[in-house]
Design an enzyme around this catalytic site. Structure first.
Site, short mmCIF file in Angstrom:
data_model
loop_
_atom_site.label_atom_id
_atom_site.label_comp_id
_atom_site.label_asym_id
_atom_site.label_seq_id
_atom_site.Cartn_x
_atom_site.Cartn_y
_atom_site.Cartn_z
N THR A 16 0.84 -1.20 0.00
CA THR A 16 0.00 0.00 0.00
C THR A 16 0.87 1.24 0.00
O THR A 16 2.00 1.21 0.48
CB THR A 16 -0.94 0.05 1.23
OG1 THR A 16 -1.84 1.16 1.08
CG2 THR A 16 -0.20 0.20 2.54
N ASN A 18 -0.89 3.96 0.99
CA ASN A 18 -1.82 4.76 1.79
C ASN A 18 -1.29 4.87 3.24
O ASN A 18 -1.29 3.89 3.97
CB ASN A 18 -3.19 4.06 1.75
CG ASN A 18 -4.26 4.80 2.55
OD1 ASN A 18 -3.94 5.52 3.49
ND2 ASN A 18 -5.50 4.60 2.18
N LYS A 21 -3.56 3.51 6.00
CA LYS A 21 -3.59 2.06 6.17
C LYS A 21 -2.35 1.59 6.92
O LYS A 21 -2.43 0.77 7.83
CB LYS A 21 -3.65 1.35 4.81
CG LYS A 21 -5.00 1.44 4.14
CD LYS A 21 -5.00 0.57 2.90
CE LYS A 21 -6.34 0.53 2.23
NZ LYS A 21 -6.38 -0.41 1.11
N ASP A 79 -8.00 -5.28 0.79
CA ASP A 79 -9.02 -4.49 0.12
C ASP A 79 -10.09 -4.23 1.16
O ASP A 79 -10.41 -5.10 1.97
CB ASP A 79 -9.59 -5.21 -1.10
CG ASP A 79 -10.34 -4.22 -1.99
OD1 ASP A 79 -9.81 -3.11 -2.21
OD2 ASP A 79 -11.46 -4.52 -2.44
N PHE A 174 -8.63 8.66 7.85
CA PHE A 174 -8.72 8.94 6.41
C PHE A 174 -10.07 8.44 5.90
O PHE A 174 -10.87 7.87 6.66
CB PHE A 174 -7.55 8.28 5.66
CG PHE A 174 -7.66 6.76 5.59
CD1 PHE A 174 -7.32 5.98 6.68
CD2 PHE A 174 -8.13 6.12 4.44
CE1 PHE A 174 -7.42 4.59 6.64
CE2 PHE A 174 -8.22 4.74 4.39
CZ PHE A 174 -7.87 3.97 5.49
N TYR A 176 -13.62 7.52 4.95
CA TYR A 176 -14.94 7.79 5.52
C TYR A 176 -14.91 7.87 7.06
O TYR A 176 -15.97 7.94 7.68
CB TYR A 176 -15.92 6.68 5.10
CG TYR A 176 -16.11 6.57 3.60
CD1 TYR A 176 -16.96 7.43 2.91
CD2 TYR A 176 -15.42 5.60 2.86
CE1 TYR A 176 -17.12 7.33 1.53
CE2 TYR A 176 -15.58 5.49 1.49
CZ TYR A 176 -16.42 6.35 0.83
OH TYR A 176 -16.59 6.25 -0.52
N LYS A 197 -7.59 3.12 16.87
CA LYS A 197 -8.19 2.68 15.60
C LYS A 197 -7.76 1.25 15.27
O LYS A 197 -8.55 0.44 14.83
CB LYS A 197 -7.84 3.64 14.46
CG LYS A 197 -8.44 3.15 13.15
CD LYS A 197 -8.92 4.20 12.21
CE LYS A 197 -9.52 3.52 10.99
NZ LYS A 197 -9.05 4.08 9.74
P1 IMP Z 1 -8.81 0.22 -1.07
O1 IMP Z 1 -8.93 -0.78 0.04
O2 IMP Z 1 -7.47 0.86 -1.12
O3 IMP Z 1 -9.31 -0.27 -2.35
O4 IMP Z 1 -9.75 1.46 -0.72
C1 IMP Z 1 -10.68 1.40 0.22
C2 IMP Z 1 -11.44 2.71 0.34
O5 IMP Z 1 -12.43 2.44 1.35
C3 IMP Z 1 -10.60 3.87 0.86
O6 IMP Z 1 -10.19 4.71 -0.14
C4 IMP Z 1 -11.58 4.57 1.79
O7 IMP Z 1 -12.39 5.44 1.05
C5 IMP Z 1 -12.45 3.44 2.31
N1 IMP Z 1 -11.88 2.88 3.55
C6 IMP Z 1 -11.29 1.66 3.74
N2 IMP Z 1 -10.86 1.53 5.00
C7 IMP Z 1 -11.16 2.68 5.61
C8 IMP Z 1 -10.92 3.16 6.93
O8 IMP Z 1 -10.31 2.52 7.80
N3 IMP Z 1 -11.39 4.39 7.18
C9 IMP Z 1 -12.03 5.15 6.26
N4 IMP Z 1 -12.24 4.77 5.03
C10 IMP Z 1 -11.81 3.54 4.70
#
Ligand code: IMP
Length: 220
Positions: A16, A18, A21, A79, A174, A176, A197
Site C-alpha cells: 500500500t 496509503n 492504512k 481491500d 482517512f 470515511y 483505531k
Molecule cells: P482500497 O482498500 O485501497 O481499495 O480502498 C478502500 C477505500 O475504502 C478507501 O479509499 C476509503 O475510502 C475506504 N476505507 C477503507 N478503510 C477505511 C478506513 O479505515 N477508514 C475510512 N475509510 C476507509
C-alpha cells in the site's frame, strides 16, 4: 551484550502507499513486536486493477501480483471499504471511487483513478439525505491476503459495525472515518488515535487474525 539489541524484528511487507492504512497496521503490529513496512518503491510498480466483485477477490489479486516483486518475503495486501445497509451495500468495493460520477461523469467501476475523500463523503451524505439514524447502519470491511512468491498463503476478514452520521466529525484517520460513528466507544473513527483505531477497526481485526496465524505457524 543486551540480547534485546541483537534480536531481529520480524518484518511484514504491506502492498500500500496509503499512509492511513500503514498507520492502522503499525498500531496492531507494535503490540506483537512485528514491524510493518511498505514495499520499497511501491509507487513505481505497475498498478493492479481492482476490478474484482468482492473485497477478497481484489485482496488476492493484489497480494499475488505484488508478492512477485519481493521474492521470498511474506507480503500482505488488503481491500477494504464501507458497506451501508440503506444503500444496498454501497459504496462497497467501489469505496475508493464512489464520487466518480460527480467528478468524472463515470460510474465507479469504470473510473481509472480514485476520487478524493471529501468528494466520496459528500456523495455518501447526499445519498443518505433524509434517512433516519436507526436506518443509517453500516460496516467497514477489510479482507487481507497474505502471499509469497505469487502464491496466496491465507486470507483474513475483519469488520466494524457503526452508524453513518449526517455530518463529519473528527480530524484523524482517512477516507470515511469522519462519518463513521462507532457506538461501542461513542466516537467516530476520525476521533481515535492510531492505536485506538487499530484496536477497534476492521483493518486491525483482520490484521490481528493474520498475526495469530503468522505467529502460530512454524513455517516462518
Ligand atoms: P482500497 O482498500 O485501497 O481499495 O480502498 C478502500 C477505500 O475504502 C478507501 O479509499 C476509503 O475510502 C475506504 N476505507 C477503507 N478503510 C477505511 C478506513 O479505515 N477508514 C475510512 N475509510 C476507509
Amino acid at each position: 551484550m543486551d540480547s534485546k539489541k541483537i534480536e531481529l524484528k520480524r518484518r511484514i511487507l504491506v502492498a500500500t502507499s496509503n499512509p492511513g492504512k500503514l498507520r492502522d497496521f503499525a498500531g496492531a503490529a507494535l503490540r506483537h513486536g512485528v514491524e510493518v513496512a511498505g514495499i520499497p518503491d511501491f509507487s513505481f510498480l505497475p498498478t493492479v486493477a481492482e476490478d474484482g466483485r468482492t473485497f477478497e477477490a481484489n485482496a488476492r489479486k493484489k497480494a499475488e501480483a505484488y508478492s512477485r516483486y519481493v521474492p521470498g518475503e511474506i507480503l500482505i495486501a488488503d481491500d477494504s471499504g464501507l458497506e451501508i445497509d440503506a444503500l444496498d451495500g454501497a459504496p462497497g468495493v467501489h469505496s475508493a471511487r464512489y464520487a466518480a460520477p460527480d467528478l468524472h461523469g463515470k460510474e465507479p467501476h469504470e473510473a481509472d483513478t480514485n476520487t478524493d475523500d471529501e468528494a466520496n463523503n459528500a456523495r455518501v451524505l447526499r445519498e443518505l439525505n433524509g434517512v433516519p439514524f436507526p436506518e443509517r447502519t453500516g460496516r467497514f470491511v477489510c479482507v487481507l491476503a497474505a502471499a509469497r512468491d505469487g502464491k496466496i498463503l491465507a486470507t483474513f476478514r475483519g469488520s466494524a459495525e457503526g452508524i453513518i452520521l449526517d455530518a463529519p466529525c473528527g480530524n484523524n484517520g482517512f477516507g470515511y472515518d469522519p462519518l463513521f460513528y462507532f457506538p461501542q466507544i461513542k466516537k467516530t473513527f476520525a476521533e481515535l488515535t492510531a492505536e485506538e483505531k487499530s484496536k477497534y477497526s476492521h483493518r486491525g481485526a483482520a490484521f490481528e487474525k493474520f498475526l495469530d496465524w503468522y505467529e502460530g505457524s512454524s513455517r516462518f
